[in-house]
Design an enzyme around this catalytic site. Structure first.
Site, short mmCIF file in Angstrom:
data_model
loop_
_atom_site.label_atom_id
_atom_site.label_comp_id
_atom_site.label_asym_id
_atom_site.label_seq_id
_atom_site.Cartn_x
_atom_site.Cartn_y
_atom_site.Cartn_z
N TYR A 1 -39.19 15.10 16.52
CA TYR A 1 -39.32 16.01 15.38
C TYR A 1 -40.13 15.31 14.30
CZ TYR A 1 -37.92 19.10 11.50
OH TYR A 1 -37.91 19.97 10.43
N LYS B 1 -36.81 10.26 3.69
CA LYS B 1 -35.37 9.99 3.63
C LYS B 1 -35.04 8.78 2.73
CE LYS B 1 -34.49 13.06 7.32
NZ LYS B 1 -35.12 13.40 8.58
N ASP C 1 -43.71 7.84 13.11
CA ASP C 1 -42.93 8.62 12.16
C ASP C 1 -41.62 7.86 11.93
OD1 ASP C 1 -41.25 10.32 10.83
OD2 ASP C 1 -41.84 12.12 11.96
C1 LIG Z 1 -36.31 14.52 8.66
C2 LIG Z 1 -37.53 14.18 9.44
C3 LIG Z 1 -38.79 14.70 9.11
C4 LIG Z 1 -38.99 15.78 8.08
O1 LIG Z 1 -38.63 15.36 6.81
P1 LIG Z 1 -38.25 16.50 5.73
O2 LIG Z 1 -38.13 15.73 4.45
O3 LIG Z 1 -36.97 17.11 6.22
O4 LIG Z 1 -39.37 17.48 5.72
C5 LIG Z 1 -39.89 14.22 9.80
N1 LIG Z 1 -39.77 13.29 10.76
C6 LIG Z 1 -38.57 12.79 11.12
C7 LIG Z 1 -38.50 11.74 12.17
C8 LIG Z 1 -37.41 13.23 10.48
O5 LIG Z 1 -36.22 12.76 10.88
#
Ligand SMILES: *Cc1c(COP(=O)(O)O)cnc(C)c1O
Length: 429
Positions: free
Chosen positions: A148, A269, A241
């Site tokens: 994701y 985060k 990511d």
């Molecule tokens: C949470 C998450 C996102 C998206 O971040 P948001 O602030 O919710 O848009 C992207 N990549 C990873 C790996 C994530 O866990």
């Protein structure tokens, strides 16, 4: 013995919410559908404990899905936010904090020589894709099933997280043209990566170095190195990511732990310390393509917001070596305690962990990829979570997510959680 949760006020609020908010929530996983119940509305939280509107108190292992590495309402972070707010909440002009946080990130993650802040991880991932395409003059992306990267159209194909539980392989509303350039291969499948790289010229290979949105599924030995080598040989940029893993699994994220340097890194985060902030970064040469240094356009009214930067910078500065040792020990104690509790109850589970993250898969078999994660007994996971909630533990309400221990979790929190977990395993056996 089966116990249940008193949730009259949550139920009443949900009745109102469902009429004004889609599904009653502002982000899908909060709805708790995947564990077969209605959402629990939160009143307040402190440290590792969260209290719902009915007054039920829980040991929290969601911690806002990752940002709260120091727990809820940490006094130093609150103080930093209060101080920043009193000086003005947003200016539309640069500030000292933005320079300081960029310097701090760069110190921790040498591959990030320069960064751009955004307000969400989705925005950062979207911008990184634009940059990679601009820098390579190519359009195709390689992505892993179950990974994701936020909800941008181009990567909303076989994404994990809330999409895994809603079992939407992609989403309606995403045009076929948006994902036409996205090639998807199974995680940990080196042959599939090699074959895809032989067949396509990629702008970027995107990976969560420790994927945690299909549940936590770490890379096999050598897999991240293979991605590095394939990206270089292909002429693609390697994008890690690290929205979850950055600043959590170690001071410099998964790339430091694994010794594999990406070209671009997505952060989120923890970097916002519980306020909306995210970032993407890489070499000075690549990042100077971003406007106004270069011509790749990307902007944001609240990007680098002073409150979010104050929370993020304070969060990062409190993350010293001791903090990581402690978080690692907490994670390990939870993982081994859960393994023991499940074994005593005769419930087959795979507890997978890296420092700062773990997942409980209800499976006899180890999980290596998204197909393996989807084959787990998610009904049993749901029943176990409902039993945990009734016993004062707040777990991630979907097996396709990680548990987020924090530095506020004490031995007492772990003991209470493991007692509840043992009883809950007994209940679902
Ligand atoms: C949470 C998450 C996102 C998206 O971040 P948001 O602030 O919710 O848009 C992207 N990549 C990873 C790996 C994530 O866990």
């Amino acid at each position: 013995m089966s116990v249940s949760l008193s949730d009259a006020k949550s139920a009443e609020l949900y009745g109102r919410a469902i009429q004004r908010l889609p599904g009653g929530v502002n982000s899908p996983v909060r709805a708790m559908k995947a564990i077969g119940r209605d959402p629990i509305f939160i009143d307040r939280a402190e440290g590792a404990e969260i209290v719902d509107v009915d007054g039920n108190r829980y040991v929290d292992f969601v911690c806002s899905w990752g940002p709260l590495i120091h727990g809820h309402a940490h006094p130093e972070i609150l103080e930093a936010v209060h101080t920043a707010a009193a000086r003005g909440t947003t200016f539309g002009a640069p500030t000292l904090g933005e320079v300081e946080i960029a310097e701090e990130v760069s110190r921790r993650i040498p591959s990030v020589q320069m960064l751009r802040m955004t307000s969400s991880g989705t925005e950062a991932a979207m911008s990184v894709v634009r940059l990679a395409r601009a820098a390579t003059g190519r359009e195709k992306l390689l992505k892993f099933s179950g990974a994701y990267h936020g909800h941008l159209d181009g990567l909303l194909a076989e994404a994990g997280s809330g999409l895994a539980t809603a079992s939407m392989p992609a989403s309606p509303g995403v045009p076929a043209s948006a994902t036409a350039n996205t090639i998807i291969v199974p995680w940990n499948d080196g042959e599939a990566v090699v074959a895809a790289c032989a067949a396509h010229e990629f702008a970027a290979i995107l990976a969560e170095p420790y994927p945690a949105n299909m549940g936590l599924v770490p890379p096999h030995e050598g897999f991240l190195e293979l991605l590095r080598n394939q990206a270089t040989a292909n002429g693609a940029l390697l994008v890690f990511d690290e929205v979850i893993t950055g600043f959590r699994v170690g001071p410099g994220g998964a790339q430091e732990r694994e010794g594999v340097q990406p070209d671009l890194t997505v952060m989120g985060k923890v970097i916002g310390g519980g306020l909306p902030a995210a970032a993407y970064g890489g070499s000075i040469e690549l990042m100077n393509n971003i406007a106004p240094a270069g011509d790749v356009y990307q902007a944001g009214t609240l990007s680098g917001n002073p409150l979010a930067v104050a929370a993020g910078l304070t969060t990062l500065r409190m993350l010293d070596e001791q903090a990581y040792l402690r978080l690692g020990a907490t994670t390990e104690a939870m993982a081994s305690g859960l393994r023991d509790a499940a074994a005593s109850a005769g419930v087959p589970v795979q507890v997978v962990s890296v420092p700062g993250l773990f997942t409980v898969f209800f499976s006899e078999e180890p999980v290596h990829d998204y197909a393996g994660a989807k084959a787990c007994d998610t009904e049993a996971y749901g029943a176990w979570c409902r039993a945990l909630l009734a016993r004062g533990v707040f777990p991630p309400a979907a097996q396709f997510e990680a548990w987020f221990p924090s530095l506020a979790h004490t031995q007492d929190h772990l003991d209470r959680t493991l007692d509840a977990a043992a009883a809950a395993f007994g209940e679902v056996r």
